[in-house]
Enzyme design. Structure first.
Site, PDB file in Angstrom:
ATOM      1  CG  HIS A   1      -7.453   3.579  -3.524  1.00 50.33           C
ATOM      2  ND1 HIS A   1      -6.408   3.684  -4.397  1.00 50.33           N
ATOM      3  CD2 HIS A   1      -7.391   2.315  -3.020  1.00 50.33           C
ATOM      4  CE1 HIS A   1      -5.741   2.543  -4.436  1.00 50.33           C
ATOM      5  NE2 HIS A   1      -6.319   1.680  -3.607  1.00 50.33           N
ATOM      6  CG  ASP A   2      -5.080   1.879  -0.505  1.00 48.93           C
ATOM      7  OD1 ASP A   2      -6.001   1.760   0.332  1.00 48.93           O
ATOM      8  OD2 ASP A   2      -4.829   1.018  -1.372  1.00 48.93           O
TER       9      ASP A   2
ATOM     10  CG  HIS B   1      -2.020  -1.066   1.059  1.00 50.93           C
ATOM     11  ND1 HIS B   1      -1.973  -2.283   1.723  1.00 50.93           N
ATOM     12  CD2 HIS B   1      -3.146  -1.093   0.291  1.00 50.93           C
ATOM     13  CE1 HIS B   1      -3.029  -3.000   1.388  1.00 50.93           C
ATOM     14  NE2 HIS B   1      -3.759  -2.309   0.522  1.00 50.93           N
TER      15      HIS B   1
ATOM     16  CG  HIS C   1      -1.852   0.008  -4.396  1.00 44.53           C
ATOM     17  ND1 HIS C   1      -2.406  -0.972  -5.196  1.00 44.53           N
ATOM     18  CD2 HIS C   1      -2.853   0.428  -3.571  1.00 44.53           C
ATOM     19  CE1 HIS C   1      -3.679  -1.146  -4.866  1.00 44.53           C
ATOM     20  NE2 HIS C   1      -3.973  -0.310  -3.888  1.00 44.53           N
TER      21      HIS C   1
HETATM   22 ZN   LIG Z   1      -5.745  -0.149  -2.731  1.00 43.98          ZN
END
Ligand SMILES: [Zn+2]
Length: 627
Positions: free
Chosen positions: A411-412, A369, A373
């Site tokens: 998103h992360d 993560h 990514h």
């Molecule tokens: Zn992700």
């Protein structure tokens, strides 16, 4: 003239009375088609099957096949629309009769009224037939469960009587004439009721996913049965459907076969979307490379982005290396320019650059993560948007495109390399802040909006009008929340049902749901890619999981699924991941983006590769021992 005023007052009274009626009627929730709310429509076959056992057991009224066919026929769109059209004609007719009676002299009116009465007779006969067929199909008691229907029938029968009377004998007494006038208005009452029924039916038929329909069906079933144990069973079903435990991952028991059946419904809706795609074959040639020079993207990176910005097989690790860690920034700058997204936000490229520099900085250097990514997911989103034509199919405007890409990029953000389960079990501050609910998925967008508002030079949202900002914010948050695996199966089941629904609208009411799926599917898209890159990601994610497993062991917490380095066979785990998560997800994606089809085969190709590696990983596991 006085008579007209009186008539209007009378009409007003009727409408008021009718309003009161419709309220108590909705409280009763028993409408003229008693089974309609739960059992009709496209899900009727399935629910009827569901009904078979309980009905027999509980002595409920069993409908014969013929009765059910008639019920379906009465509830069909064609019949409903025909009846409504007839009601419209009847309404016009009544007003014409009333108007002509006022405007014409008596002999003139009598001549015309004969023709009008014959028409009225025809319409009333159709209404009578509708009632008769309804009583036959549902049975007298169930049909008249709604008491207002008795009044409707009475009005129709008496109207029929008066029309026949009028046709048989023109010379009616004054008393009869008055009663006739009253009934003419009572027929208006009937019209309003029919119109209300139609409104209610159309709302019912346009709502809801099968899941909602099933819940509503179960609630009604619960009302009619008396067996307490069965009521408890129904509560259990409703609870499971309402929660996300229906297809909980990791527990692959025999129920799973059924779950897969539920999830894999995406095949039917495909042809329609294909038509949309075929109609729009021309490729948009957006901008020439020269336009991107001003963005100060390293030459080699720019060349790759130019060629592969919407390619599933781009190498994110190479991009990151060539970009000296700024891959996410360059990708987003490139795409903002490509789609002309600066105009959505009314900002200059340097703000976009600063914002994504901040975002990149916020990504922790985890094995999985991390910023690569993020770049990978944003770029895969672009693959689905552009190469797989989601932009055309969903009729996405610049604002939608921007939302999808930003959601993919952030998103992360700030991911600690630990799962929600770990954060909750270890009573981590984040879990406490977000009350154990989608902890990380709440945290990521929250932080990303904060970094914008805390840093004016990086605030991509600053120039947005408030309402537009709200919509963009809502859309981005929805997409990031959709990446929570806890909601994967239930959300996918609902999206599948939408994609195969006759009123599926990828460009309308279903758009946000599909945007959510585009981001979520990009997040789990590794198995659709080249095996070499996929394997690299797999090793990374398991390295991250295993280091969490070590922490869990140390803290005496239960070791999470896939997090035990001594028992997890990497290859076997991927087979399950492909079969139970990735295949159903992309099967749904393929349902509305048929251009994905050629890539779907990669899943089986990659499965074969993993199958060959199972033995190797078994040996690896045998060679390591817990201390
Ligand atoms: Zn992700």
């Amino acid at each position: 003239m006085n008579k007209i005023v009186n008539n209007i007052v009378f009409l007003f009274l009727i409408i008021t009375l009718n309003m009161l009626g419709s309220r108590s009627d909705s409280q009763l929730r028993s409408l003229e088609n008693p089974d309609k709310q739960t059992m009709r429509g496209e899900s009727s076959k399935r629910s009827d099957k569901l009904l078979e056992i309980p009905r027999k057991k509980l002595n409920m009224r069993l409908y014969t096949e013929q009765e059910q066919k008639i019920q379906d026929y009465i509830n069909s769109k064609a019949v409903t629309i025909s009846i409504i059209a007839l009601v419209g004609v009847y309404a016009i007719l009544i007003f014409v009769i009333v108007a002509l009676e006022e405007l014409m002299d008596e002999t003139e009116f009598n001549n015309v009224s004969v023709i009008l009465s014959w028409i009225e007779l025809g319409i009333l006969i159709v209404f009578i037939l509708e009632i008769a067929v309804g009583i036959y199909a549902w049975g007298l008691m169930k049909y008249y469960k709604d008491k207002w229907l008795i009044l409707d029938t009475l009005i129709i029968l008496l109207s029929l009587f008066f029309v026949i009377f009028e046709l048989a004998d023109q010379k009616t007494s004054n008393v009869v004439k008055v009663i006739q006038a009253v009934f003419r208005f009572l027929r208006i009452f009937l019209l309003i009721r029919k119109a209300q029924t139609f409104r209610r039916l159309t709302t019912i038929s346009t709502i809801s996913t099968p899941a909602e329909k099933i819940v509503r069906f179960l609630l009604e079933l619960k009302e009619v049965i008396e067996l307490e144990s069965m009521k408890l069973d129904i509560d259990y079903c409703i609870d499971k459907i309402g929660s996300n435990q229906l297809y909980q991952m990791g527990k692959l028991d025999e129920d799973n076969a059924e779950a897969m059946g539920w999830l894999n419904q995406s095949q039917q809706g495909r042809t329609d979307v294909r038509k949309i795609v075929n109609n729009d074959q021309q490729q948009q040639q957006k901008k020439v490379l020269a336009n991107f020079q001003k963005l100060n993207i390293p030459k080699r990176v720019l060349e790759i982005l130019d060629k592969q910005h919407d390619d599933l097989y781009i190498d994110p690790f190479e991009c990151d290396k060539l970009s000296a860690g700024e891959g996410l920034v360059y990708l987003m700058l490139f795409l903002f320019e490509y789609y002309n997204l600066y105009e959505v936000f009314l900002i200059k490229p340097k703000i976009v650059r600063s914002y994504f520099e901040e975002v990149t900085k916020g990504y922790i250097d985890n094995p999985y993560h991390n910023r690569v990514h993020a770049q990978d997911v944003a770029q895969t989103c672009n693959f689905l948007l552009n190469r797989c034509k989601f932009i055309e199919i969903g009729q996405l405007d610049e604002q939608d495109i921007a939302c999808v890409l930003i959601a993919g990029a952030i998103h992360d953000y700030g991911h600690p390399g630990l799962t929600n389960a770990f954060l909750i079990n270890s009573k981590n501050d984040l879990a406490l802040t977000y009350n154990d609910q989608s902890v990380l998925e709440m945290f990521h967008p929250s932080q990303c909006f904060k970094i914008a508002w805390k840093n004016q030079k990086a605030n991509i949202f600053e120039n947005l009008p408030f309402q537009k900002y709200r919509r963009i914010r809502e859309s981005i948050i929805s997409m990031v929340l959709s990446t929570d695996m806890a909601h994967h199966a239930s959300e996918l089941a609902i999206t599948n049902s939408r994609v195969t629904s006759p009123d599926f609208e990828p460009y309308g009411k279903d758009k946000q749901r599909l945007m959510d799926l585009v981001v979520h599917s990009s997040d789990v898209s590794n198995p659709t890619k080249n095996f070499q890159i996929y394997k690299e990601w797999t090793e990374r994610v398991l390295t991250e999981f295993w280091s969490q497993g070590d922490k869990e062991r140390e803290l005496g917490l239960p070791i999470s699924y896939l997090c035990n380095r001594y028992t997890t066979n990497m290859a076997e785990a991927q087979l399950g991941f492909i079969d139970y998560v990735v295949k159903p997800t992309f099967s749904c994606v393929q349902g509305f983006l048929p251009a994905f089809e050629p890539y779907f085969d990669n899943l089986d190709k990659n499965k074969t590769q993993w199958q060959e590696l199972i033995g190797y990983y078994k040996q690896q596991l045998a060679s390591i021992q817990p201390q």
